[in-house]
Design a protein around this motif. Sequence first.
Motif, PDB file in Angstrom:
ATOM      1  N   VAL A  35       1.113  -1.424   0.340  1.00  0.00           N
ATOM      2  CA  VAL A  35       0.032  -0.084  -0.022  1.00  0.00           C
ATOM      3  C   VAL A  35       1.150   1.300   0.070  1.00  0.00           C
ATOM      4  N   GLU A 114      -6.884   8.584   4.952  1.00  0.00           N
ATOM      5  CA  GLU A 114      -8.344   8.213   4.823  1.00  0.00           C
ATOM      6  C   GLU A 114      -8.654   9.378   3.958  1.00  0.00           C
ATOM      7  N   GLN A 116      -6.647   9.857   1.021  1.00  0.00           N
ATOM      8  CA  GLN A 116      -5.862   9.102  -0.050  1.00  0.00           C
ATOM      9  C   GLN A 116      -7.210   7.839  -0.746  1.00  0.00           C
ATOM     10  N   TYR A 117      -7.227   6.770   1.045  1.00  0.00           N
ATOM     11  CA  TYR A 117      -8.479   5.502   0.642  1.00  0.00           C
ATOM     12  C   TYR A 117      -9.340   5.411   1.688  1.00  0.00           C
ATOM     13  N   ASN A 119     -12.242   4.251   1.910  1.00  0.00           N
ATOM     14  CA  ASN A 119     -12.585   3.022   1.713  1.00  0.00           C
ATOM     15  C   ASN A 119     -12.340   2.229   2.402  1.00  0.00           C
ATOM     16  N   HIS A 120     -11.263   3.112   3.350  1.00  0.00           N
ATOM     17  CA  HIS A 120     -10.013   1.655   4.394  1.00  0.00           C
ATOM     18  C   HIS A 120     -10.149   2.773   5.753  1.00  0.00           C
ATOM     19  N   TRP A 167      -1.607  -5.502  -0.080  1.00  0.00           N
ATOM     20  CA  TRP A 167      -2.695  -5.698  -0.873  1.00  0.00           C
ATOM     21  C   TRP A 167      -2.937  -6.805  -0.341  1.00  0.00           C
TER      22      TRP A 167
END
Length: 219
Positions: A35, A114, A116-117, A119-120, A167
């Motif tokens: 990641v 958060e 940048q990502y 959904n995570h 990932w």
Amino acid sequence: MSRGRGTYVTSNLAMIVKLAYTCPKVIQKYIENPVLFYRGDVGRVKFDIRYVVLLKSVQPLKLYKYNVFWLRFANKTFALDEFDEYEKHFTVMNYEEAAELKQIGDLEFIEMFEQQYPNHSWTSIDKKICEMIRECFESASSLPPPRGIAHSAQSRAIYALDLMLKWDGDKTAMVPQLLEVNFNPDNQRACKYHPNFYNHCLKALLCDDISGLPVTEIS
């Protein structure tokens, strides 16, 4: 070896065998699907995370994590090439005088991560990391010494665990990957930015009440 020295990336089996004769080595598969973190000045780079873990008891297992964690970043955009390019494939810049040492605090990092990502959530990632840490110490204390950590009612310990996120196969979930465990680590950086670091750690290890301390029980 300490400070990232003696670390190599290679697919050359002869070189791997030769390195085994230089000093004790650990061989592991290169994480090819990490990641990445977007740095506005560089692009998407590798990073690793250091968690400080306090071991209060082995039997029963009682672990705490220090709620602040520390980050290290590569200085060049990641790609699966130029494996001899240190600032692309490694994140330990503390001891490279000519290298830039990128500093981002953990709270600022979480906010940026958060974004940048989206959904995570970091809360869910932190939960996975804590589960991995607990399993690591459960395994390390499952056998008697010298194969495992011995129980001693008078002993306490501070560890630093370095990890990365990778990932899973279909790139839908982030999985923590343990890189190394350091006993009695160098905590100079922690003390610089958090002057009460050792006060917090020792109180958590020696007292039964952790209320008000920046630590969380994970086992």
